[in-house]
Design a protein around this motif. Structure first.
Motif, PDB file in Angstrom:
ATOM      1  N   THR A 124      -3.766   7.651 -13.562  1.00 39.16           N
ATOM      2  CA  THR A 124      -5.058   8.075 -13.011  1.00 39.16           C
ATOM      3  C   THR A 124      -5.599   9.333 -13.689  1.00 39.16           C
ATOM      4  OG1 THR A 124      -3.937   9.370 -11.290  1.00 39.16           O
ATOM      5  CG2 THR A 124      -4.492   7.075 -10.764  1.00 39.16           C
ATOM      6  N   GLU A 141       2.200   7.373   1.018  1.00 39.11           N
ATOM      7  CA  GLU A 141       2.103   8.817   0.828  1.00 39.11           C
ATOM      8  C   GLU A 141       1.099   9.403   1.820  1.00 39.11           C
ATOM      9  OE1 GLU A 141       3.807  10.836  -1.191  1.00 39.11           O
ATOM     10  OE2 GLU A 141       5.020   9.119  -1.811  1.00 39.11           O
ATOM     11  N   ARG A 178      -4.146   2.627  -8.902  1.00 38.65           N
ATOM     12  CA  ARG A 178      -2.879   2.535  -8.169  1.00 38.65           C
ATOM     13  C   ARG A 178      -2.430   1.086  -8.026  1.00 38.65           C
ATOM     14  NH1 ARG A 178      -5.049   6.742  -4.907  1.00 38.65           N
ATOM     15  NH2 ARG A 178      -5.955   5.155  -3.545  1.00 38.65           N
ATOM     16  N   ARG A 179      -3.359   0.208  -7.663  1.00 36.55           N
ATOM     17  CA  ARG A 179      -3.000  -1.198  -7.458  1.00 36.55           C
ATOM     18  C   ARG A 179      -2.562  -1.867  -8.755  1.00 36.55           C
ATOM     19  NH1 ARG A 179      -7.003  -4.084  -6.360  1.00 36.55           N
ATOM     20  NH2 ARG A 179      -8.728  -2.618  -6.145  1.00 36.55           N
ATOM     21  N   ASN A 199      -9.496   5.430  -8.332  1.00 36.72           N
ATOM     22  CA  ASN A 199      -8.100   5.770  -8.042  1.00 36.72           C
ATOM     23  C   ASN A 199      -7.379   4.613  -7.379  1.00 36.72           C
ATOM     24  OD1 ASN A 199      -7.219   8.430  -8.859  1.00 36.72           O
ATOM     25  ND2 ASN A 199      -8.824   9.255  -7.540  1.00 36.72           N
ATOM     26  N   ASP A 200      -8.039   3.971  -6.436  1.00 39.57           N
ATOM     27  CA  ASP A 200      -7.415   2.834  -5.752  1.00 39.57           C
ATOM     28  C   ASP A 200      -7.138   1.704  -6.731  1.00 39.57           C
ATOM     29  OD1 ASP A 200      -6.782   1.261  -3.198  1.00 39.57           O
ATOM     30  OD2 ASP A 200      -8.320   0.019  -4.138  1.00 39.57           O
ATOM     31  N   ARG A 202       0.826  -1.201   0.000  1.00 37.69           N
ATOM     32  CA  ARG A 202       0.000   0.000   0.000  1.00 37.69           C
ATOM     33  C   ARG A 202       0.861   1.252   0.000  1.00 37.69           C
ATOM     34  NH1 ARG A 202      -5.227  -1.498   1.743  1.00 37.69           N
ATOM     35  NH2 ARG A 202      -5.678  -3.313   0.466  1.00 37.69           N
ATOM     36  N   SER A 203       0.289   2.322  -0.554  1.00 37.26           N
ATOM     37  CA  SER A 203       1.000   3.594  -0.616  1.00 37.26           C
ATOM     38  C   SER A 203       1.260   4.128   0.789  1.00 37.26           C
ATOM     39  CB  SER A 203       0.170   4.624  -1.405  1.00 37.26           C
ATOM     40  OG  SER A 203       0.752   5.913  -1.293  1.00 37.26           O
ATOM     41  N   GLY A 241      -1.047  -0.227 -11.133  1.00 41.26           N
ATOM     42  CA  GLY A 241       0.086   0.513 -11.679  1.00 41.26           C
ATOM     43  C   GLY A 241      -0.275   1.315 -12.917  1.00 41.26           C
ATOM     44  N   GLU A 300      -8.103   6.827   1.095  1.00 40.67           N
ATOM     45  CA  GLU A 300      -7.806   6.285  -0.226  1.00 40.67           C
ATOM     46  C   GLU A 300      -8.802   5.208  -0.653  1.00 40.67           C
ATOM     47  OE1 GLU A 300      -3.828   4.835   0.085  1.00 40.67           O
ATOM     48  OE2 GLU A 300      -2.932   6.794  -0.295  1.00 40.67           O
TER      49      GLU A 300
END
Length: 302
Positions: free
Chosen positions: A101, A29, A95-96, A91-92, A26-27, A98, A34
């Motif tokens: 977005t 940031e 992100r997962r 968005n999630d 997980r990010s 790669g 999220e």
């Protein structure tokens, strides 16, 4: 006065979260939430129920002369809140995977616009479900009683909304909506299930309908019915293959009595009657009846 090791417990919880996030990649940031929120979806669903049935599921003090104003205001707030949850899901997912977005805002907006545009048709579908419940239960005194009191109808309100989210490529939001209904009613309908109009779940507790089930018109099921999968195919690495058709096809005017279990991609033919507590893994012809004794008749039970 009792004392508790708050600092120690909080530190241990922090460590547990870090372990999970590291394992799930997980990010790290800093920033806000999220992931979509069950609490947010609960409020959105409450608002949408009021939008669909303002004088029955809306505010207690609502009057008909202000109904349209209430619907417009509540719908605007609900769709904006839903848009925020859709952004979180998309968005999630990006992100997962790669992925970029850049187009997430546009996709979320298009999906929520389509969802809003579908609400009048969803309302009409739900009207058929409510009337089917009223017609199918001699204990029902009015359609209003059915809408306000029947868990099967509440489950279908959630399912009609969840299924639309599912078809708009928001499967996580759809699943949360479905599980909110599951928690309230004991009825577990996967949002991917395709269910025709005039569907009636009588009593309802323990009903399970799988993701790839397809149900026709004027179907009635009773409590503890399962429309499930018979087996779960795996790939060469032994991982479950997802999305394959694996649940029953139920044609129009079928009745399934309490405790029946129907497994696999079998077809229950039009007008068939499935008795209580039977176990079915083969097709049932149109108009036939299946009883617990395992007898298959040419004519449905009257």
């Amino acid at each position: 006065m009792a004392r508790f090791d708050i600092g120690g417990i909080a530190g241990a919880l922090h460590a547990a979260r870090d372990e999970w996030r590291e394992a799930q990649k997980r990010s790290r940031e800093p920033g806000g939430r999220e992931f979509p929120s069950r609490d947010a979806l609960t409020q959105i669903l409450r608002s949408l129920q009021g939008v669909l049935f303002p004088m029955r599921l809306g505010p207690v003090d609502l009057r008909q002369d202000s109904e349209d104003i209430y619907v417009a205001y509540t719908l605007d707030a609900a769709l904006h809140a839903l848009h925020g949850q859709a952004l979180l899901e998309l968005n999630d997912r990006a992100r997962r995977a790669g992925q970029a977005t850049a187009d997430v805002e546009e996709r979320a907006t298009a999906a929520v616009r389509a969802f809003g545009a579908a609400l009048p048709d969803i309302r009409r579908l739900l009207d058929t479900d409510v009337f089917a419940a009223y017609q199918g239960d001699p204990a029902a005194h009015s359609v209003d009683e059915v809408l306000l009191c029947y868990p099967g109808v509440l489950a279908m309100v959630h399912h009609r909304l969840a299924h639309r989210l599912y078809t708009l490529d928001l499967p996580l939001l759809a699943r949360i909506v479905a599980e909110l209904a599951h928690g309230q009613t004991g009825i577990d309908i996967h949002p991917g299930a395709q269910i025709g109009p005039s569907f009636f779940i009588d009593h309802g507790t323990g009903v399970v309908i799988g993701e790839t089930a397809v149900i026709g018109q004027r179907v009635r099921v009773y409590q503890a019915v399962t429309l499930g999968a018979k087996r779960f195919p795996t790939d060469a690495e032994g991982k479950l293959q997802k999305g394959l058709p694996r649940h029953p096809l139920v044609e129009d005017d079928v009745v399934i009595y309490a405790g029946a279990t129907i497994l696999g991609r079998v077809t229950l033919g039009q007008g068939a009657t499935i008795g209580g507590n039977v176990w079915i893994t083969d097709d049932v012809p149109a108009g036939a009846s299946v009883t617990q004794a395992g007898l298959l008749n040419a004519r449905p039970v009257k």
